[in-house]
Design a protein around this motif. Structure first.
Motif: not given
Ligand SMILES: [Zn+2]
Length: 216
Positions: A62, A78, A85, A118
């Motif tokens: 991310r 992330h 995930d 996760h």
């Protein structure tokens, strides 16, 4: 090793392990930059191979902007390229989380009622259920503490009940009494034989991990 930066356009099809390519780790806002810790695809590959089922990545890298948009914590793994995930086809999230415990994952998050688990590659093991503040030792259903030392016949050690609980789950006829006697030793040997391990009736790390994986 470590975290590498890739380009979705240029490196999208680069394979990081037999079943995982760079593009599967891309940020869900389709940013070109993708950060991936080299250990992450290796862990996912182990999970894929164990269940022999496709692993779908819902969210891996991310960008900080995307992470903020989806309400992720600012120090999220992330954003560091160290988390994914995942959903394993046909396998419950709890089983995936339990199996991940037997691997060298750092963080493992299981969210009751959600399909994904996760997984991250932080250096230290942390398991949590539902929220990061709800840390727990294990996702196992076994009520006994896992042995922290090598167990053999007649040694009085913590963890024998854990071994007996696992052997019983696998069909051995024995009583969970916490005493490592002849019957427990015989059950350990027949388990080791079945798995092609050294048949010494001693529960060291290999046998302990095998017991854990077989029960899942
Ligand atoms: Zn996550």
């Amino acid at each position: 090793m470590g975290v590498k930066t890739y380009s979705l356009k240029k490196d999208g099809n680069v394979k990081l392990s037999p079943n995982f390519a760079v593009k599967e780790f891309h940020c869900n806002d389709n940013s070109d930059e993708i950060k991936i810790d080299s250990n992450l695809p290796l862990l996912l590959q182990q999970i894929r191979d164990h269940f022999n089922a496709p692993v779908h990545i819902n969210s891996a890298y991310r960008t900080p902007a995307y992470n903020a948009k989806v309400g992720g914590v600012s120090n999220s793994y992330h954003v560091k390229g160290m988390a994914a995930d995942i959903v394993v086809s046909g396998i419950s999230a709890k089983r995936v989380a339990q199996y991940a415990e037997t691997l060298s994952c750092g963080g493992i998050g299981w969210y009751e009622g959600k399909k994904f688990v996760h997984i991250d590659t932080r250096p230290k093991r942390v398991c949590w259920k539902n929220s990061g503040s709800n840390v727990r030792k294990t996702f196992s259903d076994c009520p006994y503490a896992e042995p922290s030392s090598v167990l053999r016949m007649n040694t009085i050690a913590h963890g024998t009940a854990w071994v007996q609980w696992h052997l019983r789950k696998l069909g051995a006829k024995l009583t969970i009494d916490g005493k490592f006697g002849v019957i427990t030793k015989a059950a350990v040997i027949s388990f080791q034989k079945r798995l092609g391990l050294t048949t010494d009736g001693v529960v060291g790390e290999k046998t302990r991990l095998a017991l854990k994986q077989e029960v899942i």
